[in-house]
Scaffold this motif. Structure first.
Motif, PDB file in Angstrom:
ATOM      1  N   GLY A 101      11.391 -19.575  34.729  1.00 33.83           N
ATOM      2  CA  GLY A 101      10.312 -19.175  34.121  1.00 33.83           C
ATOM      3  C   GLY A 101       8.973 -19.604  34.924  1.00 33.83           C
ATOM      4  O   GLY A 101       9.162 -20.357  36.061  1.00 33.83           O
ATOM      5  N   GLU A 102       7.897 -19.561  34.312  1.00 35.38           N
ATOM      6  CA  GLU A 102       6.520 -19.929  34.911  1.00 35.38           C
ATOM      7  C   GLU A 102       6.173 -21.284  34.580  1.00 35.38           C
ATOM      8  O   GLU A 102       6.211 -22.036  35.727  1.00 35.38           O
ATOM      9  N   ALA A 103       6.107 -21.744  33.463  1.00 39.35           N
ATOM     10  CA  ALA A 103       5.358 -23.064  33.047  1.00 39.35           C
ATOM     11  C   ALA A 103       5.622 -23.151  31.616  1.00 39.35           C
ATOM     12  O   ALA A 103       5.576 -22.225  30.985  1.00 39.35           O
ATOM     13  N   PRO A 114      12.359 -26.219  27.757  1.00 39.79           N
ATOM     14  CA  PRO A 114      11.851 -24.928  28.134  1.00 39.79           C
ATOM     15  C   PRO A 114      12.323 -23.698  27.185  1.00 39.79           C
ATOM     16  O   PRO A 114      13.430 -23.817  26.609  1.00 39.79           O
ATOM     17  N   PHE A 115      11.318 -22.660  27.390  1.00 42.99           N
ATOM     18  CA  PHE A 115      11.674 -21.545  26.462  1.00 42.99           C
ATOM     19  C   PHE A 115      12.181 -21.750  25.112  1.00 42.99           C
ATOM     20  O   PHE A 115      13.008 -21.512  24.517  1.00 42.99           O
ATOM     21  N   VAL A 116      11.233 -22.486  24.179  1.00 35.66           N
ATOM     22  CA  VAL A 116      11.677 -22.870  22.695  1.00 35.66           C
ATOM     23  C   VAL A 116      10.789 -21.745  21.939  1.00 35.66           C
ATOM     24  O   VAL A 116      10.950 -22.030  20.785  1.00 35.66           O
ATOM     25  N   ALA A 140      14.748 -23.405  33.809  1.00 41.23           N
ATOM     26  CA  ALA A 140      13.767 -24.037  34.247  1.00 41.23           C
ATOM     27  C   ALA A 140      12.410 -23.397  34.493  1.00 41.23           C
ATOM     28  O   ALA A 140      12.519 -21.985  34.043  1.00 41.23           O
ATOM     29  N   ASN A 141      11.648 -24.124  35.027  1.00 40.82           N
ATOM     30  CA  ASN A 141      10.188 -23.290  35.126  1.00 40.82           C
ATOM     31  C   ASN A 141       9.609 -23.909  36.352  1.00 40.82           C
ATOM     32  O   ASN A 141      10.322 -24.589  37.009  1.00 40.82           O
ATOM     33  N   ILE A 142       8.850 -22.844  37.122  1.00 44.28           N
ATOM     34  CA  ILE A 142       8.065 -23.190  38.377  1.00 44.28           C
ATOM     35  C   ILE A 142       7.286 -24.670  38.193  1.00 44.28           C
ATOM     36  O   ILE A 142       7.511 -25.466  39.011  1.00 44.28           O
ATOM     37  N   TYR A 214      11.081  -8.832  34.186  1.00 41.64           N
ATOM     38  CA  TYR A 214       9.937  -9.148  33.411  1.00 41.64           C
ATOM     39  C   TYR A 214      10.301 -10.699  32.595  1.00 41.64           C
ATOM     40  O   TYR A 214      11.519 -11.128  32.278  1.00 41.64           O
ATOM     41  N   HIS A 215       9.060 -11.043  32.384  1.00 41.33           N
ATOM     42  CA  HIS A 215       8.973 -12.409  31.600  1.00 41.33           C
ATOM     43  C   HIS A 215       9.229 -11.775  30.104  1.00 41.33           C
ATOM     44  O   HIS A 215       8.548 -10.849  29.881  1.00 41.33           O
ATOM     45  N   PRO A 216      10.112 -12.622  29.356  1.00 47.34           N
ATOM     46  CA  PRO A 216      10.174 -12.278  27.944  1.00 47.34           C
ATOM     47  C   PRO A 216       8.850 -12.346  27.067  1.00 47.34           C
ATOM     48  O   PRO A 216       8.537 -11.260  26.185  1.00 47.34           O
TER      49      PRO A 216
HETATM   50  N1  URA Z   1       7.003 -19.412  29.502  1.00 45.52           N
HETATM   51  C1  URA Z   1       7.567 -19.700  30.564  1.00 45.52           C
HETATM   52  O1  URA Z   1       7.387 -19.289  31.597  1.00 45.52           O
HETATM   53  N2  URA Z   1       8.307 -20.803  30.514  1.00 45.52           N
HETATM   54  C2  URA Z   1       8.634 -21.559  29.308  1.00 45.52           C
HETATM   55  O2  URA Z   1       9.251 -22.808  29.155  1.00 45.52           O
HETATM   56  C3  URA Z   1       8.144 -20.944  28.211  1.00 45.52           C
HETATM   57  C4  URA Z   1       7.136 -20.151  28.185  1.00 45.52           C
END
Ligand code: URA
Length: 243
Positions: A101-103, A114-116, A140-142, A214-216
């Motif tokens: 993902g991005e951050a 990540p992504f919670v 993971a993220n960038i 696509y990003h969720p």
């Molecule tokens: N969006 C992202 O790109 N990364 C995350 O961990 C959460 C939301």
């Protein structure tokens, strides 16, 4: 008391079947962990049914864990000043599939995972649509630290943080990488191509096939993109068959 425990057990089994093995209690993401087959849950067994995610985090291999310990106090860019947690990554250290993902956002920064947040819950549903769970993949993220107000990562932040992701990739050795969203795709490929262009073909990153979709969070904002996202997921499922 016995009836109450049975009711809770039924509810948790129903929840897991219809939604996920993860649930949030008092704001903390936890995982439903069942006792051994045949072991009954009673008030005396003391079997924890719902464990804190942090307790099962040895999802990281020893090498990933020691790498995490090495970098978790990073101060290379200014983002460290505002962070609550360094969001290293989560998942199966031997995963074939790595999502990038991005951050971290606000909830990720709070929980160190990540992504919670809402995007993460959609990511879980996307995984489940192709027969996978969060524990099957690595996420993971960038960037490992949250940019203020979730602004886009700056080029120097990406440049400072990318070696961490590259090392994670060396340790995990995924067979396929999926970049979630334009920013992740552009950052990995050092391009300014649009997401629609990036989605057109499978690219390579560190000699590993890279699919960009696509990003969720974007799908939550624009549900009409879900059909195209589903096409990408089907492509991913096919690619996984041949790894
Ligand atoms: N969006 C992202 O790109 N990364 C995350 O961990 C959460 C939301």
């Amino acid at each position: 008391m016995k009836e109450l425990i049975e009711d809770i057990e039924h509810y948790l089994r129903f929840y897991q079947r219809s939604y996920s093995a993860q649930l949030r209690l008092n704001g903390v993401l936890r995982e439903i962990v069942w006792p051994e087959e045949g072991q009954k849950i009673t008030k005396n067994t003391g079997v924890p049914v719902v464990k804190s995610f942090n307790k099962i985090l040895p999802q990281r291999s020893a090498e990933l864990e020691s790498y995490y310990q090495e970098i978790k106090n990073c101060t290379k860019c200014a983002l460290h000043t505002g962070r609550k947690n360094f969001v290293f990554g989560y998942g199966n250290p031997n995963a074939d599939l790595l999502f990038v993902g991005e951050a971290p956002g606000r909830e990720e920064d709070e929980q160190g995972m990540p992504f919670v947040g809402p995007a993460g819950r959609l990511l879980d549903r996307m995984l489940s649509a192709i027969g996978l769970k969060r524990e099957d993949v690595y996420i993971a993220n960038i960037l490992k630290c949250r940019p203020p107000n979730n602004r886009d990562p700056l080029p120097d932040e990406v440049a400072q943080c990318e070696p961490y992701l590259q090392r994670q990739i060396e340790l995990i050795q995924p067979k396929i990488i999926v970049a979630l969203g334009r920013i992740a795709g552009q950052s990995l490929l050092k391009t300014s191509d649009s997401l629609s262009k990036l989605r057109q073909s499978v690219q390579m990153y560190q000699n590993i096939p890279l699919l960009i979709t696509y990003h969720p969070a974007a799908l939550l904002r624009n549900p009409r993109w879900k059909e195209q996202s589903w096409q990408d997921l089907k492509k991913l499922k096919n690619m996984l068959k041949s790894v």
